[in-house]
Design a protein around this motif. Sequence first.
Motif, PDB file in Angstrom:
ATOM      1  N   TRP A 144       0.828  -1.200   0.000  1.00  0.00           N
ATOM      2  CA  TRP A 144       0.000   0.000   0.000  1.00  0.00           C
ATOM      3  C   TRP A 144       0.857   1.243   0.000  1.00  0.00           C
ATOM      4  CZ3 TRP A 144      -0.945   4.429   2.634  1.00  0.00           C
ATOM      5  CH2 TRP A 144      -2.159   5.072   2.407  1.00  0.00           C
ATOM      6  N   PHE A 145       1.889   1.253   0.840  1.00  0.00           N
ATOM      7  CA  PHE A 145       2.775   2.399   0.888  1.00  0.00           C
ATOM      8  C   PHE A 145       3.497   2.594  -0.448  1.00  0.00           C
ATOM      9  CE2 PHE A 145       2.689   2.248   5.642  1.00  0.00           C
ATOM     10  CZ  PHE A 145       2.328   3.568   5.822  1.00  0.00           C
ATOM     11  N   LYS A 146       3.902   1.517  -1.063  1.00  0.00           N
ATOM     12  CA  LYS A 146       4.580   1.618  -2.356  1.00  0.00           C
ATOM     13  C   LYS A 146       3.650   2.176  -3.422  1.00  0.00           C
ATOM     14  CE  LYS A 146       7.201  -1.724  -3.787  1.00  0.00           C
ATOM     15  NZ  LYS A 146       7.631  -3.100  -4.136  1.00  0.00           N
ATOM     16  N   LEU A 147       2.376   1.741  -3.388  1.00  0.00           N
ATOM     17  CA  LEU A 147       1.410   2.227  -4.369  1.00  0.00           C
ATOM     18  C   LEU A 147       1.163   3.718  -4.226  1.00  0.00           C
ATOM     19  CD1 LEU A 147      -1.226  -0.649  -4.367  1.00  0.00           C
ATOM     20  CD2 LEU A 147       0.117   0.107  -6.329  1.00  0.00           C
ATOM     21  N   ASN A 148       1.280   4.232  -2.998  1.00  0.00           N
ATOM     22  CA  ASN A 148       1.032   5.642  -2.755  1.00  0.00           C
ATOM     23  C   ASN A 148       2.311   6.463  -2.739  1.00  0.00           C
ATOM     24  OD1 ASN A 148      -2.010   6.224  -1.891  1.00  0.00           O
ATOM     25  ND2 ASN A 148      -1.437   4.164  -1.269  1.00  0.00           N
ATOM     26  N   SER A 149       3.346   5.949  -3.344  1.00  0.00           N
ATOM     27  CA  SER A 149       4.591   6.695  -3.464  1.00  0.00           C
ATOM     28  C   SER A 149       5.086   6.570  -4.891  1.00  0.00           C
ATOM     29  CB  SER A 149       5.646   6.155  -2.489  1.00  0.00           C
ATOM     30  OG  SER A 149       6.098   4.871  -2.897  1.00  0.00           O
ATOM     31  N   ASP A 150       6.173   7.239  -5.180  1.00  0.00           N
ATOM     32  CA  ASP A 150       6.750   7.176  -6.524  1.00  0.00           C
ATOM     33  C   ASP A 150       7.690   5.988  -6.683  1.00  0.00           C
ATOM     34  OD1 ASP A 150       5.431   9.487  -7.213  1.00  0.00           O
ATOM     35  OD2 ASP A 150       7.063  10.781  -6.496  1.00  0.00           O
ATOM     36  N   GLU A 151       7.797   5.153  -5.639  1.00  0.00           N
ATOM     37  CA  GLU A 151       8.748   4.057  -5.675  1.00  0.00           C
ATOM     38  C   GLU A 151       8.166   2.798  -6.307  1.00  0.00           C
ATOM     39  OE1 GLU A 151      10.099   3.364  -1.747  1.00  0.00           O
ATOM     40  OE2 GLU A 151      10.809   5.410  -1.423  1.00  0.00           O
ATOM     41  N   PHE A 152       6.838   2.736  -6.392  1.00  0.00           N
ATOM     42  CA  PHE A 152       6.214   1.509  -6.870  1.00  0.00           C
ATOM     43  C   PHE A 152       6.305   1.421  -8.391  1.00  0.00           C
ATOM     44  CE2 PHE A 152       2.729  -1.177  -8.244  1.00  0.00           C
ATOM     45  CZ  PHE A 152       2.902  -2.278  -7.420  1.00  0.00           C
ATOM     46  N   ALA A 153       6.835   0.323  -8.850  1.00  0.00           N
ATOM     47  CA  ALA A 153       6.926   0.105 -10.297  1.00  0.00           C
ATOM     48  C   ALA A 153       6.924  -1.391 -10.562  1.00  0.00           C
ATOM     49  CB  ALA A 153       8.191   0.745 -10.871  1.00  0.00           C
ATOM     50  N   LEU A 154       5.995  -1.838 -11.366  1.00  0.00           N
ATOM     51  CA  LEU A 154       5.945  -3.247 -11.733  1.00  0.00           C
ATOM     52  C   LEU A 154       7.028  -3.550 -12.761  1.00  0.00           C
ATOM     53  CD1 LEU A 154       2.096  -3.765 -12.100  1.00  0.00           C
ATOM     54  CD2 LEU A 154       3.541  -4.499 -10.205  1.00  0.00           C
ATOM     55  N   GLU A 155       7.698  -4.662 -12.557  1.00  0.00           N
ATOM     56  CA  GLU A 155       8.719  -5.078 -13.527  1.00  0.00           C
ATOM     57  C   GLU A 155       8.109  -6.158 -14.414  1.00  0.00           C
ATOM     58  OE1 GLU A 155      13.254  -6.935 -13.657  1.00  0.00           O
ATOM     59  OE2 GLU A 155      12.408  -6.239 -11.759  1.00  0.00           O
ATOM     60  N   ILE A 156       7.457  -5.709 -15.465  1.00  0.00           N
ATOM     61  CA  ILE A 156       6.768  -6.631 -16.360  1.00  0.00           C
ATOM     62  C   ILE A 156       7.782  -7.294 -17.285  1.00  0.00           C
ATOM     63  CG2 ILE A 156       4.959  -6.877 -18.081  1.00  0.00           C
ATOM     64  CD1 ILE A 156       3.958  -6.044 -15.332  1.00  0.00           C
ATOM     65  N   ASP A 197       4.588  -9.321 -13.577  1.00  0.00           N
ATOM     66  CA  ASP A 197       5.598  -9.000 -12.565  1.00  0.00           C
ATOM     67  C   ASP A 197       5.756 -10.236 -11.682  1.00  0.00           C
ATOM     68  OD1 ASP A 197       7.096  -6.678 -10.937  1.00  0.00           O
ATOM     69  OD2 ASP A 197       6.020  -7.954  -9.517  1.00  0.00           O
ATOM     70  N   MET A 198       6.947 -10.832 -11.690  1.00  0.00           N
ATOM     71  CA  MET A 198       7.157 -12.111 -11.038  1.00  0.00           C
ATOM     72  C   MET A 198       6.917 -12.032  -9.525  1.00  0.00           C
ATOM     73  SD  MET A 198      10.527 -14.602 -11.161  1.00  0.00           S
ATOM     74  CE  MET A 198      10.576 -14.449 -12.941  1.00  0.00           C
ATOM     75  N   ASP A 199       7.454 -11.006  -8.874  1.00  0.00           N
ATOM     76  CA  ASP A 199       7.297 -10.888  -7.425  1.00  0.00           C
ATOM     77  C   ASP A 199       5.832 -10.749  -7.034  1.00  0.00           C
ATOM     78  OD1 ASP A 199      10.003 -11.102  -7.022  1.00  0.00           O
ATOM     79  OD2 ASP A 199      10.351  -8.926  -6.956  1.00  0.00           O
ATOM     80  N   SER A 200       5.090  -9.947  -7.793  1.00  0.00           N
ATOM     81  CA  SER A 200       3.673  -9.753  -7.483  1.00  0.00           C
ATOM     82  C   SER A 200       2.888 -11.043  -7.680  1.00  0.00           C
ATOM     83  CB  SER A 200       3.091  -8.642  -8.356  1.00  0.00           C
ATOM     84  OG  SER A 200       3.717  -7.409  -8.099  1.00  0.00           O
ATOM     85  N   TYR A 201       3.201 -11.767  -8.740  1.00  0.00           N
ATOM     86  CA  TYR A 201       2.505 -13.031  -9.009  1.00  0.00           C
ATOM     87  C   TYR A 201       2.775 -14.040  -7.888  1.00  0.00           C
ATOM     88  CZ  TYR A 201       1.180 -17.396 -11.267  1.00  0.00           C
ATOM     89  OH  TYR A 201       0.597 -18.621 -11.555  1.00  0.00           O
ATOM     90  N   MET A 202       4.034 -14.152  -7.470  1.00  0.00           N
ATOM     91  CA  MET A 202       4.383 -15.080  -6.391  1.00  0.00           C
ATOM     92  C   MET A 202       3.668 -14.707  -5.096  1.00  0.00           C
ATOM     93  SD  MET A 202       8.475 -15.529  -7.156  1.00  0.00           S
ATOM     94  CE  MET A 202       8.748 -16.542  -5.710  1.00  0.00           C
ATOM     95  N   ARG A 203       3.599 -13.395  -4.815  1.00  0.00           N
ATOM     96  CA  ARG A 203       2.936 -12.947  -3.590  1.00  0.00           C
ATOM     97  C   ARG A 203       1.437 -13.259  -3.637  1.00  0.00           C
ATOM     98  NH1 ARG A 203       4.517  -7.990  -3.633  1.00  0.00           N
ATOM     99  NH2 ARG A 203       6.398  -8.404  -2.460  1.00  0.00           N
ATOM    100  N   ILE A 204       0.824 -13.066  -4.806  1.00  0.00           N
ATOM    101  CA  ILE A 204      -0.610 -13.336  -4.939  1.00  0.00           C
ATOM    102  C   ILE A 204      -0.910 -14.818  -4.712  1.00  0.00           C
ATOM    103  CG2 ILE A 204      -2.506 -13.446  -6.608  1.00  0.00           C
ATOM    104  CD1 ILE A 204      -1.345 -10.851  -7.826  1.00  0.00           C
ATOM    105  N   VAL A 205      -0.140 -15.686  -5.366  1.00  0.00           N
ATOM    106  CA  VAL A 205      -0.372 -17.134  -5.218  1.00  0.00           C
ATOM    107  C   VAL A 205      -0.149 -17.569  -3.773  1.00  0.00           C
ATOM    108  CG1 VAL A 205       0.410 -19.425  -5.911  1.00  0.00           C
ATOM    109  CG2 VAL A 205       0.213 -17.620  -7.629  1.00  0.00           C
ATOM    110  N   ASN A 206       0.942 -17.121  -3.170  1.00  0.00           N
ATOM    111  CA  ASN A 206       1.236 -17.495  -1.786  1.00  0.00           C
ATOM    112  C   ASN A 206       0.166 -16.993  -0.828  1.00  0.00           C
ATOM    113  OD1 ASN A 206       3.652 -18.965  -2.135  1.00  0.00           O
ATOM    114  ND2 ASN A 206       4.847 -17.081  -2.284  1.00  0.00           N
TER     115      ASN A 206
END
Length: 224
Positions: A144-156, A197-206
């Motif tokens: 959530w914090f990453k989404l509300n900052s300029d640091e969040f970026a998906l690595e597609i 985005d590999m990290d996001s996909y892994m987090r969702i499945v887990n």
Amino acid sequence: MEIIVFLSIVIAVVAVLTSIVLVRRVKKQIAEMTDVLVDVKNGNGNRRILSATNELTAPLAYEINEIVVAYESRLSTVRQTEETNRQLMTSLSHDVRTPLTTLIGYLDAAHKGLVTGKDRDDYIETARRKAHDLKEYIDVLFDWFKLNSDEFALEIQSVEAAELTRNILIDWIPIFEDKQVEYDIDIPEQPVRVRLDMDSYMRIVNNLIQNVIAHSHADKIKIV
């Protein structure tokens, strides 16, 4: 000839008087603009500069009003973000402290020998579940914090999803067996290439599997 000279003088006088009146009018309008801007600077964002369309300073007044409106809009967004963050931190203080206190209580009881045998094993297992719940909550909070900052970026990137999913699920098999949860995993053998985005996909499945185990009380899980 004298009439022409007289008319010229009259015209000159009128022009001078008109200029004086115009200058005074403009100075008054500029003073009013200054008052409004000072008021806005002091926190009154509802002030606007009033000007008739035929006024010399009308274009400037309209432009300043648009700037003030844009400024107030951005300021309102900042205030809302600050209020959201304040509420989030208050919620965080409660939501983290409660499971953490419970977790410490279970571990302390097991460590000090207040429970033994199967009760001790149950306490440790409960503490383990609490720790996973706490980690899940912190992961969501971090995202959530990453989404509300300029640091969040998906690595597609292009990923072989079938193999990636198998690798994720392999780590869950010992947990399924420990929890006596029957599992049916049917991942296609043929490569499935997707962009994600590999990290996001892994987090969702887990997270999905963790929620099923922690909250559904299921005795069987099927993944296809």
